[in-house]
Motif scaffolding. Structure first.
Motif, PDB file in Angstrom:
ATOM      1  N   VAL A  97       1.006  -1.214   0.062  1.00 34.02           N
ATOM      2  CA  VAL A  97      -0.020   0.092   0.107  1.00 34.02           C
ATOM      3  C   VAL A  97       0.800   1.122   0.016  1.00 34.02           C
ATOM      4  CG1 VAL A  97      -1.748   1.330   1.404  1.00 34.02           C
ATOM      5  CG2 VAL A  97      -2.046  -1.184   0.960  1.00 34.02           C
ATOM      6  N   LEU A  98       1.954   1.426   0.751  1.00 32.08           N
ATOM      7  CA  LEU A  98       2.819   2.556   0.921  1.00 32.08           C
ATOM      8  C   LEU A  98       3.419   2.655  -0.443  1.00 32.08           C
ATOM      9  CD1 LEU A  98       4.552   4.522   2.391  1.00 32.08           C
ATOM     10  CD2 LEU A  98       5.970   2.626   2.940  1.00 32.08           C
ATOM     11  N   THR A  99       3.828   1.589  -1.231  1.00 35.47           N
ATOM     12  CA  THR A  99       4.747   1.904  -2.400  1.00 35.47           C
ATOM     13  C   THR A  99       3.693   2.295  -3.493  1.00 35.47           C
ATOM     14  OG1 THR A  99       6.211   0.013  -1.946  1.00 35.47           O
ATOM     15  CG2 THR A  99       5.839   0.657  -4.077  1.00 35.47           C
ATOM     16  N   TRP A 100       2.326   1.847  -3.231  1.00 35.79           N
ATOM     17  CA  TRP A 100       1.493   2.273  -4.299  1.00 35.79           C
ATOM     18  C   TRP A 100       1.266   3.776  -4.247  1.00 35.79           C
ATOM     19  CZ3 TRP A 100      -2.110   1.797  -8.155  1.00 35.79           C
ATOM     20  CH2 TRP A 100      -3.132   2.727  -8.348  1.00 35.79           C
ATOM     21  N   HIS A 101       1.376   4.321  -2.993  1.00 39.84           N
ATOM     22  CA  HIS A 101       1.274   5.803  -2.731  1.00 39.84           C
ATOM     23  C   HIS A 101       2.564   6.512  -3.042  1.00 39.84           C
ATOM     24  CE1 HIS A 101      -3.017   5.623  -1.555  1.00 39.84           C
ATOM     25  NE2 HIS A 101      -2.809   5.022  -0.708  1.00 39.84           N
ATOM     26  N   LEU A 102       3.577   5.853  -2.647  1.00 42.03           N
ATOM     27  CA  LEU A 102       4.893   6.557  -2.904  1.00 42.03           C
ATOM     28  C   LEU A 102       4.971   6.828  -4.622  1.00 42.03           C
ATOM     29  CD1 LEU A 102       7.625   4.633  -0.873  1.00 42.03           C
ATOM     30  CD2 LEU A 102       6.732   7.132  -0.594  1.00 42.03           C
ATOM     31  N   THR A 103       4.657   5.491  -5.314  1.00 43.01           N
ATOM     32  CA  THR A 103       4.710   5.903  -6.994  1.00 43.01           C
ATOM     33  C   THR A 103       3.531   7.037  -7.286  1.00 43.01           C
ATOM     34  OG1 THR A 103       3.158   3.852  -7.166  1.00 43.01           O
ATOM     35  CG2 THR A 103       5.563   3.613  -7.099  1.00 43.01           C
ATOM     36  N   ASP A 104       2.417   7.035  -6.728  1.00 46.84           N
ATOM     37  CA  ASP A 104       1.445   7.829  -7.145  1.00 46.84           C
ATOM     38  C   ASP A 104       1.866   9.184  -6.638  1.00 46.84           C
ATOM     39  OD1 ASP A 104      -1.219   7.774  -8.357  1.00 46.84           O
ATOM     40  OD2 ASP A 104      -1.973   8.227  -6.431  1.00 46.84           O
ATOM     41  N   SER A 105       2.564   9.529  -5.767  1.00 45.08           N
ATOM     42  CA  SER A 105       2.690  10.526  -5.139  1.00 45.08           C
ATOM     43  C   SER A 105       4.192  11.051  -5.439  1.00 45.08           C
ATOM     44  CB  SER A 105       2.734  10.731  -3.609  1.00 45.08           C
ATOM     45  OG  SER A 105       1.417  10.365  -3.288  1.00 45.08           O
ATOM     46  N   ALA A 106       4.917  10.514  -6.349  1.00 46.36           N
ATOM     47  CA  ALA A 106       6.220  10.840  -6.777  1.00 46.36           C
ATOM     48  C   ALA A 106       6.225  12.209  -7.391  1.00 46.36           C
ATOM     49  CB  ALA A 106       6.889   9.532  -7.794  1.00 46.36           C
ATOM     50  N   ALA A 107       5.319  12.474  -8.140  1.00 43.03           N
ATOM     51  CA  ALA A 107       5.261  13.896  -9.048  1.00 43.03           C
ATOM     52  C   ALA A 107       5.286  15.102  -8.125  1.00 43.03           C
ATOM     53  CB  ALA A 107       3.988  14.036  -9.805  1.00 43.03           C
ATOM     54  N   PHE A 108       4.981  14.924  -6.746  1.00 43.30           N
ATOM     55  CA  PHE A 108       4.980  16.192  -6.210  1.00 43.30           C
ATOM     56  C   PHE A 108       5.507  15.899  -4.672  1.00 43.30           C
ATOM     57  CE2 PHE A 108       0.788  14.155  -5.644  1.00 43.30           C
ATOM     58  CZ  PHE A 108       0.577  13.989  -4.314  1.00 43.30           C
ATOM     59  N   LEU A 109       6.170  14.690  -4.218  1.00 44.31           N
ATOM     60  CA  LEU A 109       6.885  14.408  -2.902  1.00 44.31           C
ATOM     61  C   LEU A 109       8.079  15.463  -2.822  1.00 44.31           C
ATOM     62  CD1 LEU A 109       6.738  10.579  -2.339  1.00 44.31           C
ATOM     63  CD2 LEU A 109       5.738  12.437  -0.914  1.00 44.31           C
ATOM     64  N   GLY A 110       8.731  15.563  -3.910  1.00 49.28           N
ATOM     65  CA  GLY A 110       9.995  16.625  -4.118  1.00 49.28           C
ATOM     66  C   GLY A 110       9.254  18.032  -3.686  1.00 49.28           C
TER      67      GLY A 110
END
Length: 204
Positions: A97-110
């Motif tokens: 689940v965490l990995t799903w959200h990491l990949t989904d949010s990669a565009a703006f985690l930065g």
């Protein structure tokens, strides 16, 4: 799409707080999709259009781009917490689940990281709170003597995987995340949102 008619007295158009809650939920869902497909700096007007509301409604809920991103991140964290609290939860499943959200949010985690460097202390502090909540959820299912159980190893690994999730296409980000976990020697369950199916499974 034409909305179904509802009996007089039960119309949702003017139900105040309920309408506001629906609009906020729609805006968060739209922001997730827009940021994932177009990147963090996609026009906020695109989010409003995707949610089916006016841009003024968006700004009433979210005064700036940071607040939209944080709202999506908070929803990510909530799902990770729910996955960890589920009966019989395993670390591998929660990491999926965490990995799903990491990949989904990669565009703006930065953005959260760059804001911290630029002196946006409030945003960075909020991100740290969310990170602590993620760590607490993961540790709830962390087996004794797990390879990530020592010191800060758990969140260092999460940060490494997050850093690996680059690329314009979600599929490539997922592949890179899976490779990162594999190199770390950590088992990860199905990569999907909590309680949901992977979108590619719907098309199969």
């Amino acid at each position: 799409m034409t909305q179904p008619l509802v009996p007089t007295g039960r119309r949702p158009a003017n139900d105040g707080p309920k309408a506001a809650a629906r609009n906020r939920e729609a805006l968060i869902a739209a922001a997730r999709e827009i940021f994932a497909s177009q990147g963090l700096y996609a026009p906020l007007s695109s989010i409003a259009r995707r949610a089916g509301v006016g841009q003024g409604v968006l700004y009433r809920h979210f005064p700036d781009r940071d607040s939209v991103a944080i709202a999506v991140l908070e929803e990510n964290v909530r799902q990770v917490e729910e996955a960890a609290a589920a009966e019989g939860a395993l670390l591998a499943d929660v990491l999926g689940v965490l990995t799903w959200h990491l990949t989904d949010s990669a565009a703006f985690l930065g953005l959260l990281h760059s804001n911290g460097a630029a002196g946006h202390a409030a945003t960075l502090a909020h991100a740290r709170v969310l990170s602590a909540r993620v760590e607490a959820a993961l540790r709830r299912t962390l087996p004794a003597r797990h390879r990530l159980g020592g010191g800060d190893d758990l969140m260092i690994a999460v940060g490494m995987v997050s850093g690996a999730t680059s690329g314009p296409a979600r599929e490539s980000r997922e592949r890179r995340a899976a490779a990162a976990w594999r190199l770390l020697g950590v088992e990860v369950g199905p990569v999907r949102p909590f309680g949901g199916r992977h979108p590619t499974a719907e098309r199969g």
